[in-house]
Design an enzyme around this catalytic site. Structure first.
Site, PDB file in Angstrom:
ATOM      1  N   SER A 238       0.824  -1.192   0.000  1.00 20.77           N
ATOM      2  CA  SER A 238       0.000   0.000   0.000  1.00 20.77           C
ATOM      3  C   SER A 238       0.873   1.262   0.000  1.00 20.77           C
ATOM      4  O   SER A 238       1.772   1.390  -0.824  1.00 20.77           O
ATOM      5  CB  SER A 238      -0.955  -0.040   1.195  1.00 20.77           C
ATOM      6  N   LYS A 242       4.620   2.398  -2.061  1.00 22.30           N
ATOM      7  CA  LYS A 242       5.068   3.634  -2.708  1.00 22.30           C
ATOM      8  C   LYS A 242       6.459   4.003  -2.199  1.00 22.30           C
ATOM      9  O   LYS A 242       7.345   4.394  -2.972  1.00 22.30           O
ATOM     10  CB  LYS A 242       4.089   4.768  -2.412  1.00 22.30           C
ATOM     11  N   TRP A 329      -9.476   0.297  -5.979  1.00 19.09           N
ATOM     12  CA  TRP A 329      -8.973   1.599  -5.552  1.00 19.09           C
ATOM     13  C   TRP A 329      -7.516   1.776  -5.951  1.00 19.09           C
ATOM     14  O   TRP A 329      -7.052   2.877  -6.251  1.00 19.09           O
ATOM     15  CB  TRP A 329      -9.154   1.728  -4.047  1.00 19.09           C
ATOM     16  N   HIS A 380      -7.332  -5.779  -0.786  1.00 18.76           N
ATOM     17  CA  HIS A 380      -6.131  -4.998  -0.478  1.00 18.76           C
ATOM     18  C   HIS A 380      -5.467  -5.572   0.775  1.00 18.76           C
ATOM     19  O   HIS A 380      -5.903  -5.328   1.905  1.00 18.76           O
ATOM     20  CB  HIS A 380      -6.557  -3.550  -0.249  1.00 18.76           C
TER      21      HIS A 380
END
Length: 399
Positions: A238, A242, A329, A380
């Site tokens: 998640s 990044k 998402w 997720h």
């Protein structure tokens, strides 16, 4: 919010091989000399922010918790990092779990969300002393961790599987480096660099700070003879995916880079505007990116880079992108397309990138190139299935 492919607007991706004179680079040497640093600099100034080029003093205090644990198969250590600058100091704790091997071992490194104690129920693992998010299901109250949360996130960390495959695992609570809330950048590592300083539009946000912290852990690995410093795999899930990608782009010492469900600002293409958009992420998390990134709220067409270029910055090192079918998402197709388009740079090095032209079937991983990809069933999360693919990819590329 767009979550249907037929509603994705038309867009044009930046040509990651195009020079300013309109000609394309034709070799890895040209890419390294002319475009790589330029591309990275654009991500720094327009997306994540500039990491300060200032020295800090870092010392390590190691504590061996168990010489043999986890079915007598591995050891557990804690390493307390003291990070000092101009008389100010913060501390962070790395949890290091290593298999019982006589030679240096490759290691997976990644942040955790709720504290080192949540990845394994061992009672000797310290609870974090820094701010933690309110999380009733974790037993967390008033931004302080609870012993009741020991091992509550062990499903995300396949510790036994990792050790049995001959790898170590290193993890740090991400809030030790930078607590994940917006207070004007007065906490965590930012507090060491931001005293009496006017914040510039390209100053680093939290994702760049977490990436910086991963590199400080890499500094420590270079001092530890138990770790094979040439085989460190950095990964994240998640928002921490990044951070792992930006760390891998900045620090070539990471031998393999893994993104799990990293979405917007991670592996997913921003210009698709699918799922979480630039405006949505900047609105919900204004501290993650630099101020310049907000120029592209509802204005993605003007963004001078996109995430296929971020993935390309890992070349020639292997990179893995993982998606989940129900995690719209995070835009699974946008993550796949970024990986596919990044392959052009790998071909400059004579390496296979992602060996797919179309989105693959669910639960059919592809690891035959230097860019690996899978989309699994489910939501997720970071699962045992994901770890199995990461380990297989690491075996194929590092062993």
């Amino acid at each position: 919010m767009i979550q249907e492919e037929n509603k994705v607007p038309s867009y044009t991706l930046p040509d990651l091989l195009m020079k300013s004179d309109g000609k394309r680079v034709e070799s890895a040497a040209e890419w390294e000399k002319l475009l790589r640093s330029q591309t990275l600099q654009t991500f720094e100034t327009e997306v994540y922010g500039q990491i300060p080029n200032q020295e800090v003093a870092v010392t390590y205090e190691e504590n061996l918790l168990h010489a043999k644990t986890l079915k007598d198969f591995g050891s557990i250590r804690e390493i307390r990092f003291s990070i000092e600058k101009d008389g100010n100091r913060i501390q962070a704790v790395l949890l290091l779990i290593l298999p019982d091997r006589s030679s240096p071992v490759p290691v997976f490194l990644g942040y955790n969300f709720n504290g080192n104690h949540t990845i394994h129920p061992d009672e000797s693992i310290s609870l974090p002393e820094s701010w933690v998010a309110n999380s009733p299901e974790m037993g967390v109250r008033e931004n302080r961790p609870s012993p009741n949360s020991r091992g509550k996130k062990s499903s995300r960390w396949a510790v036994q599987q990792i050790l049995e495959r001959g790898y170590g695992l290193a993890t740090m609570y991400y809030g030790d480096i930078d607590p994940d809330f917006d207070d004007g950048f007065e906490n965590g590592v930012h507090s060491l660099f931001s005293k009496n300083k006017t914040r510039e539009k390209d100053d680093w946000g939290s994702i760049a700070t977490w990436a910086w912290g991963l590199s400080r852990v890499m500094d420590y690995f270079e001092t530890n003879p138990l770790i094979d410093k040439n085989k460190v795999c950095v990964l994240g899930h998640s928002r921490l995916g990044k951070a792992a990608l930006f760390a891998g782009a900045n620090d070539k010492r990471f031998a393999l880079v893994i993104s799990n469900n990293s979405g917007c600002g991670g592996a997913a293409l921003s210009k698709r505007r699918f799922g979480e958009t630039v405006a949505a992420i900047n609105d919900r998390f204004p501290h993650w990116f630099c101020e310049n990134f907000k120029k592209y709220n509802h204005n993605e067409d003007q963004l001078p880079v996109d995430q296929h270029q971020l993935l390309a910055l890992m070349a020639p090192r292997p990179v893995y992108v993982a998606s989940a079918a129900e995690d719209l998402w995070a835009d699974p197709k946008g993550e796949f397309l970024a990986a596919k388009n990044a392959s052009a740079v790998y071909r400059l090095y004579g390496l296979k990138g992602l060996q797919l032209q179309e989105m693959p079937e669910v639960n059919k991983p592809h690891i035959d190139g230097y860019i690996g990809y899978h989309i699994r069933s489910g939501v997720h999360d970071l699962t045992a299935y994901d770890w199995e693919q990461f380990l297989n990819f690491a075996d194929a590329r590092l062993k």
